[in-house]
Structures are given as C-alpha cells and as structure tokens.
Design a protein around this motif. Structure first.
Motif, PDB file in Angstrom:
ATOM      1  N   ALA A  56      41.192  13.057 -31.654  1.00 23.09           N
ATOM      2  CA  ALA A  56      40.872  11.801 -30.963  1.00 23.09           C
ATOM      3  C   ALA A  56      39.781  12.032 -29.916  1.00 23.09           C
ATOM      4  O   ALA A  56      38.816  11.261 -29.831  1.00 23.09           O
ATOM      5  CB  ALA A  56      42.132  11.229 -30.319  1.00 23.09           C
ATOM      6  N   ASP A  57      39.907  13.106 -29.137  1.00 22.82           N
ATOM      7  CA  ASP A  57      38.896  13.400 -28.110  1.00 22.82           C
ATOM      8  C   ASP A  57      37.528  13.618 -28.745  1.00 22.82           C
ATOM      9  O   ASP A  57      36.509  13.105 -28.286  1.00 22.82           O
ATOM     10  CB  ASP A  57      39.288  14.646 -27.301  1.00 22.82           C
ATOM     11  CG  ASP A  57      40.520  14.395 -26.426  1.00 22.82           C
ATOM     12  OD1 ASP A  57      40.890  13.210 -26.242  1.00 22.82           O
ATOM     13  OD2 ASP A  57      41.119  15.382 -25.940  1.00 22.82           O
ATOM     14  N   LEU A  58      37.539  14.400 -29.812  1.00 22.79           N
ATOM     15  CA  LEU A  58      36.280  14.718 -30.492  1.00 22.79           C
ATOM     16  C   LEU A  58      35.646  13.448 -31.061  1.00 22.79           C
ATOM     17  O   LEU A  58      34.441  13.209 -30.907  1.00 22.79           O
ATOM     18  CB  LEU A  58      36.586  15.722 -31.620  1.00 22.79           C
ATOM     19  CG  LEU A  58      35.437  16.407 -32.286  1.00 22.79           C
ATOM     20  CD1 LEU A  58      34.574  17.153 -31.271  1.00 22.79           C
ATOM     21  CD2 LEU A  58      35.997  17.411 -33.309  1.00 22.79           C
ATOM     22  N   ALA A  59      36.461  12.624 -31.708  1.00 23.95           N
ATOM     23  CA  ALA A  59      35.939  11.373 -32.279  1.00 23.95           C
ATOM     24  C   ALA A  59      35.364  10.509 -31.160  1.00 23.95           C
ATOM     25  O   ALA A  59      34.282   9.913 -31.307  1.00 23.95           O
ATOM     26  CB  ALA A  59      37.046  10.638 -33.037  1.00 23.95           C
ATOM     27  N   GLY A  73      35.663  25.011 -43.369  1.00 22.96           N
ATOM     28  CA  GLY A  73      34.246  24.687 -43.286  1.00 22.96           C
ATOM     29  C   GLY A  73      33.497  25.128 -44.533  1.00 22.96           C
ATOM     30  O   GLY A  73      32.572  24.438 -44.992  1.00 22.96           O
ATOM     31  N   GLY A  74      33.878  26.251 -45.107  1.00 20.31           N
ATOM     32  CA  GLY A  74      33.212  26.745 -46.309  1.00 20.31           C
ATOM     33  C   GLY A  74      33.399  25.794 -47.484  1.00 20.31           C
ATOM     34  O   GLY A  74      32.444  25.455 -48.198  1.00 20.31           O
ATOM     35  N   SER A  95      39.162  24.532 -36.860  1.00 14.96           N
ATOM     36  CA  SER A  95      38.432  24.805 -35.615  1.00 14.96           C
ATOM     37  C   SER A  95      37.756  23.517 -35.143  1.00 14.96           C
ATOM     38  O   SER A  95      37.569  22.567 -35.921  1.00 14.96           O
ATOM     39  CB  SER A  95      37.381  25.886 -35.851  1.00 14.96           C
ATOM     40  OG  SER A  95      36.343  25.365 -36.666  1.00 14.96           O
ATOM     41  N   ASP A  96      37.343  23.500 -33.871  1.00 11.36           N
ATOM     42  CA  ASP A  96      36.595  22.346 -33.375  1.00 11.36           C
ATOM     43  C   ASP A  96      35.322  22.153 -34.192  1.00 11.36           C
ATOM     44  O   ASP A  96      34.934  21.028 -34.501  1.00 11.36           O
ATOM     45  CB  ASP A  96      36.224  22.552 -31.895  1.00 11.36           C
ATOM     46  CG  ASP A  96      37.454  22.416 -31.000  1.00 11.36           C
ATOM     47  OD1 ASP A  96      38.487  21.903 -31.475  1.00 11.36           O
ATOM     48  OD2 ASP A  96      37.379  22.840 -29.827  1.00 11.36           O
ATOM     49  N   ALA A  97      34.696  23.277 -34.547  1.00 11.47           N
ATOM     50  CA  ALA A  97      33.443  23.182 -35.304  1.00 11.47           C
ATOM     51  C   ALA A  97      33.702  22.537 -36.674  1.00 11.47           C
ATOM     52  O   ALA A  97      32.928  21.684 -37.129  1.00 11.47           O
ATOM     53  CB  ALA A  97      32.830  24.567 -35.473  1.00 11.47           C
ATOM     54  N   GLU A  98      34.803  22.922 -37.316  1.00 16.44           N
ATOM     55  CA  GLU A  98      35.123  22.333 -38.633  1.00 16.44           C
ATOM     56  C   GLU A  98      35.407  20.840 -38.497  1.00 16.44           C
ATOM     57  O   GLU A  98      34.938  20.021 -39.298  1.00 16.44           O
ATOM     58  CB  GLU A  98      36.322  23.054 -39.254  1.00 16.44           C
ATOM     59  CG  GLU A  98      35.973  24.442 -39.783  1.00 16.44           C
ATOM     60  CD  GLU A  98      37.201  25.259 -40.182  1.00 16.44           C
ATOM     61  OE1 GLU A  98      37.088  26.056 -41.124  1.00 16.44           O
ATOM     62  OE2 GLU A  98      38.270  25.125 -39.558  1.00 16.44           O
TER      63      GLU A  98
END
Ligand code: LLP
Length: 456
Positions: A159-162, A108-109, A132-135
């Motif tokens: 895939a779930d996140l998208a 993320g950084g 991570s999920d956040a990244e």
C-alpha cells in the motif's frame, strides 16, 4: 522399491502416457519428437539436451483455457495462469499467452522473462512469500493484474509503495486452508506449519483482508489458495475452494465488500512413468465449477470469477531429456540378483527431482529398438554423489551400451528451472521442436559461460 517397469511406448492422446503427443517410434526403432529423430538431435545439438515439444505444450495450454472457459461459462468466467516457475524462457510465456493463458511469476527474474515475452502487465500475477521492494515496484510499474499478498506486513508495504507511485494496487490474499496435499511434503503448501500464506483457522487471513480494506491504495480482488503440487486426487481442491468461498461470504456479510475473484492455485499432477492417470483438464474444471456453483448458491453470494495456475501440467509432459550413455556397470544386490548402473552424461544438475523428492521417472532406449531381455537398471548421472540418480528403478534392455541414447520423459517442468552447475557442469540447453524443425530457446551453457562469471 517401486516395482520397476519398462517405459511405455509412445501413445499419443493417452492420458497415462508420459510422452509428449508427437513422440513416435520411427521405422528404424529410434524415437522422434516434433518430427525430429533423436539421433539427429543428438548429432546436431549434443547431449544432454532438454527437448521441448512446442505443439504439445501449446495444446495443453489451449486445453486448459477451453476447459475452464466452458466449465465456468454459466458462472462468472475463469482465467488460467501459467505458473512460470515450472519452466520459463521467453518463448514459453509467449506461446501460452498466444494460447489464451495469463502468466504467474514469483520473482523479478520470472517477471523480466514474462515482460520480455510481451505478456501485458495486466495478464500477470506476482507471487512470493518474500518479495523485495524492488520486485514489488517493478511489478507495480509494469501494471501487473494482481499481487498475491503472503504476509500481514506486506499489506502496508504494498500500500505504501503504491501510494508513493500514485497507483492503486490490485491484490489477493493468500490463504492457508489447512488442506494437506501433494506428491511430497516439500511440495505441499497449505498445511499450517510451512512458510506460505495466511492461516484461515488462526484468523490471520481475515486480519489481512481487513487490513487491505483499510488501505485505499489497494483494491481487494479476492482470496488465493495453492494447496500443493503433483496432486492426482481433486478432493483437496474442493475442500479448499469451499473454505475460501465461506470466508468470502463472511467478509461480504460483515464488511459489505464482495470480492470479485477467487484463485485456486495450481498443482495438477501429471504422468511421470505411465502408472498414474492424471486428472484431465475438463474434469478439473467441471469439478471446481461444481463446487463454486454449489457453495455460492448455498451461501447466497454471486459466484466469483475463478482463476487457476497450472505449471507442471502444461510444461511437464511437453519435455523430455535426451542423454547419452557413458558407462554400464553391473552391481550385485545385497539379497542376490543384479542391478545395472547406467551412467549418462547429465544427472542431478539437470534433474534434481529424484534426489529431492524421491520423484519417479522412467527411461527408454531412444536410438534403436532392442529385443534383448529387460534387466533391472538404475539411470545415474556423472556427479560425485551416490544420490545422483535420474531414474531409480527401470527395466532397460540388457544390451544397453555406451553410446546409446536414453530419453527420460516428462521433464519439461522443474527440470531446467531447477538445474544447477554442480560439479561445474554446464546446464543443458532447451531445444524446441515442431513440425520437423528445431531451435534452441535456451542455448546450452559452455565452460566459457562458467568461467565468465569467475573473477579469478
Ligand atoms: N501456483 C503457486 C502459488 C505455486 O506455488 C505453484 C508451485 C504453482 C502455482 C504451480 O504448481 P504446479 O501446477 O506446477 O504443480 N519444484 C517442485 C514443485 C514446487 C512447486 C511450487 N509451487 C517440483 O519439482 O515438483
């Protein structure tokens, strides 16, 4: 012990030279970089300081872009990604993007810095074995051009996140080809027993490809391989590329999906001491293009668009570290003879590579010329460890004394990016130099910065 040598004199344009292209000896015998005398740099900005030669870094970026564009012109083209782990402050992804590179980030950084630099999401690739999920979410929202999947579980997570975000995620599958390459075990990344990628031999890579194809939220761009770092011999890249092209053809045969892209990673070595001849970007590009041309013809598949991800080869030679000598101590060696311990005002906190990988560096007296005989020397830091070594063995003039400046070349990659605050030493700033001008692109840390994090 490697045979100690003297740092080579600056030789602009010589591939073996560890110095960036604008490093010169001035008429007084001091070194200058980017048109700035190191004595002035030290007086104005203090030491230790990382000095980054902007025009050198830009030229290296451009050379890679042009070499790959030309070598792959008769194939499906090529993109060059800058591996920002080598060194990224906002200025650097901006420079390399201006020179035609895309940018790879692995946290993320690094993503935040690349976005702040103005690199469009489409030109970014996200890597990492444990994102991570956040990244992942930030990357998807930024519209990154690709996410490189590193484990089977990540297929469904992305895939779930998208799906939740109502997006289609462009992905690649990172393949462990079994090729063992690189300057040290810790920087070799494609043999079986390590944490990266999905095994080709063990079938995990193919399983991941099938899992991706089963998810409509994912677009399968292609396969990815990164075999290691500081690699001087190109044969490992050829073996890995051929293996990926075979898997691509097999998937096309069996599923009807021909992946449009192939990423062959980074890892091209550089000259740290003047002893190594690193492969020139045009030779790297034509070697890889030859493999892709030949294997694609043999397999009867149209060639993929190829990408590569050099980090060190772009930023490494563009940087040097400038230190001031504090103490000089002769030490008698076991077998007789003597070694000078030359202590500088930094050390393992600004360059961990010598302690971590037994990396070789060289150092030069930078503020003056000396005609004193060269003596066996070791450049050490100011930390409370005997392993706090910057340059293990180097010949330095016998009259090197407290107050002198030493320059260590080829520290532009994995120097500041791996720096620490060990012993509560503030990390040095990164001073960009160009055409006689200098400016900090990362300011030096102060004790105030360290205390600001300390909640008492
Ligand atoms: N692509 C991937 C997926 C990587 O993991 C790396 C480096 C690169 C590209 C860029 O490799 P380069 O061209 O810079 O060699 N800290 C170590 C090297 C570890 C590099 C890890 N990955 C060092 O100081 O040598």
């Amino acid at each position: 012990m490697s045979t100690p040598t003297t740092a080579p004199e600056p030789a602009p344009g010589d591939r073996r030279s560890p110095w960036s292209r604008t490093v010169r000896r001035t008429a007084d015998g001091s070194l200058a970089v980017g048109g700035r005398d190191v004595r002035d740099i030290a007086a104005e900005h203090g030491t230790p300081v990382y000095v980054l030669d902007e025009s050198d870094l830009r030229a290296r970026a451009r050379t890679f872009v042009t070499a790959f564009r030309d070598a792959f012109a008769d194939l499906a083209g090529a993109d060059v990604y800058y591996a920002s782990k080598a060194f990224a402050s906002v200025a650097v992804p901006r420079w390399v993007h201006e020179e035609g590179m895309h940018v790879d980030v692995s946290t993320g950084g690094e993503l935040a810095v690349a976005l702040r630099a103005g690199v469009p999401g489409q030109a970014l690739a996200l890597h990492g074995n444990n994102k991570s999920d956040a990244e992942l979410e930030r990357a998807l929202r930024a519209g990154v051009g690709r996410i490189v999947l590193d484990s089977l579980g990540e297929v469904d997570r992305v895939a779930d996140l998208a799906g939740r975000l109502g997006l289609r995620a462009p992905v690649m599958v990172r393949v462990t080809t079994g090729v063992h390459a690189g300057g040290h075990d810790y920087i070799s990344t494609a043999h079986e027993d390590q944490k990266f990628g999905l095994s080709l031999a063990g079938g995990a890579a193919r399983a991941a490809v099938d899992a991706v194809l089963a998810r409509p939220e994912l677009t399968l761009l292609g396969l990815h391989s990164h075999i290691g770092s500081q690699i001087l011999d190109l044969s490992g890249f050829e073996v890995a590329a051929a293996a990926l092209l075979r898997l691509r053809a097999e998937v096309a045969d069996q599923t009807g999906t021909l992946m449009p892209e192939l990423d062959l990673g980074g890892g091209y070595g550089i000259s740290y001491t003047g002893a190594d001849a690193p492969p020139a970007p045009d030779r790297v590009a034509t070697t890889l293009a030859d493999v892709v041309r030949r294997a694609s013809a043999e397999l009867g598949t149209p060639p993929p668009r190829v990408s590569v991800e050099p980090g060190r080869a772009v930023a490494g030679p563009a940087g040097l570290t400038l230190y001031r000598v504090g103490t000089v101590k002769p030490v008698v060696l076991d077998g007789g003879g003597e070694r000078r311990y030359v202590s500088v005002d930094g050390g393992m906190s600004d360059n961990i590579r010598t302690a971590l990988y037994d990396a070789e560096y060289t150092a030069a007296l930078a503020n003056r010329r000396s005609t004193a005989p060269a003596v066996l020397s070791r450049v050490v830091g100011k930390h409370c460890e005997s392993g706090d070594i910057v340059v293990r063995d180097v010949l330095l003039p016998a009259d090197v004394a407290p107050g002198d400046l030493l320059a260590v070349p080829a520290t532009g990659a994995y120097g500041r990016s791996m720096a620490s605050n060990y012993n509560l030493v503030p990390r040095p700033g990164v001073l960009a130099v160009r055409d006689g001008q200098s400016r900090f692109v990362v300011r030096p840390e102060s004790e105030e910065d360290l205390l600001a994090l300390d909640l008492g």
